[in-house]
Design an enzyme around this catalytic site. Sequence first.
Site, mmCIF file in Angstrom:
data_model
loop_
_atom_site.group_PDB
_atom_site.id
_atom_site.type_symbol
_atom_site.label_atom_id
_atom_site.label_comp_id
_atom_site.label_asym_id
_atom_site.label_seq_id
_atom_site.Cartn_x
_atom_site.Cartn_y
_atom_site.Cartn_z
ATOM 1 N N LYS A 121 0.353 -13.350 -4.962
ATOM 2 C CA LYS A 121 -0.003 -12.001 -5.432
ATOM 3 C C LYS A 121 0.980 -10.962 -4.916
ATOM 4 C CE LYS A 121 -4.992 -12.774 -5.777
ATOM 5 N NZ LYS A 121 -5.031 -14.144 -5.187
ATOM 6 N N GLU A 231 0.882 -10.461 18.332
ATOM 7 C CA GLU A 231 0.666 -9.041 18.024
ATOM 8 C C GLU A 231 -0.340 -8.426 18.988
ATOM 9 O OE1 GLU A 231 -0.259 -8.666 13.851
ATOM 10 O OE2 GLU A 231 1.707 -9.401 13.273
ATOM 11 N N HIS A 250 2.198 -4.019 11.847
ATOM 12 C CA HIS A 250 1.294 -4.704 10.896
ATOM 13 C C HIS A 250 0.540 -3.674 10.036
ATOM 14 C CE1 HIS A 250 -1.000 -8.725 10.235
ATOM 15 N NE2 HIS A 250 -1.053 -7.988 9.143
ATOM 16 N N ALA A 253 -1.283 -3.601 5.007
ATOM 17 C CA ALA A 253 -2.509 -3.319 4.247
ATOM 18 C C ALA A 253 -3.069 -1.950 4.569
ATOM 19 C CB ALA A 253 -3.545 -4.387 4.567
#
Length: 282
Positions: A121, A231, A250, A253
């Site tokens: 995607k 992370e 990060h 999103a």
Amino acid sequence: MSPAELLAKVAQFDALIVRSGTKVTRGVLEAGRGRLRVVGRAGVGIDNVDLQAATEAGCLVVNAPTANTVAAAEHGIALLACMARNVSQADAALKAGKWQRAKYVGVSLVGKTLAIMGFGKVGSEVARRAKGLGMHVIAHDPYAPADKARAIGAELVSFEEAIAKADFISLHMPLTPATSKVFNDESFGKMKTGVRIVNVARGGVIDEDALVRALDSGKVAQAALDVFTVEPPAKDSKLVLHENVTVTPHLGASTVEAQEGVAIEIAEAVGGALRGELAATA
Ligand code: MLT
């Protein structure tokens, strides 16, 4: 919650929804045995959930596979453009009082070959946008149908061909045992000298020590990284501090729209799973 608090409280709940920071370990799943029926991952990657332990505990794992696709693709494109034009380095220099126009001459994207590694995607949305920037797009994904790539104007090629031909490489594969550290000394060695790499997928697909070596030698000219093996990465990480590396914490999103969409998508998925409407794991 801290890992210890989660362990202590998880048995009080039928479902647990996590983002990427919480590790749903075997210990968590065992502590939830008897009541915990569903783990929802508010995002795409489920590498922070021990799937084997979830299966053994009879716990369904569901994710939110679509709502942050565009946000991740847009962040990939943002990093690609920032890296090519030294935006973060020039910004830091100017704020430190240095007007360094000659130092920060960039490279153009138009006409360059972009290899998209992982044509799912997010990878396919990056491809669409890169075509709009005038890039020649090739892609590698062992599971992607060639007609899907053709429809976007991208050409599916082997892993070796993709990394050998690319001026820019953008990573979009999940972290699995098969993809762990797949970008390593050997694969960097097969790339063009001066290649530029973007990673908004998972840090673990890159051998980070090997990337530092490739940056130091000039084999890799620049990297733009949103994700790291650990992370947050260590404060003295050579990779994070490297002058030819652009980093973000990060944020793939992290848009208002994507977070709202992910919240709705995971709530619906977890609700469906609790009502017995889902038969398969994510
Ligand atoms: C994801 O897997 O959906 C993204 O990496 C974003 C996140 O982890 O929150």
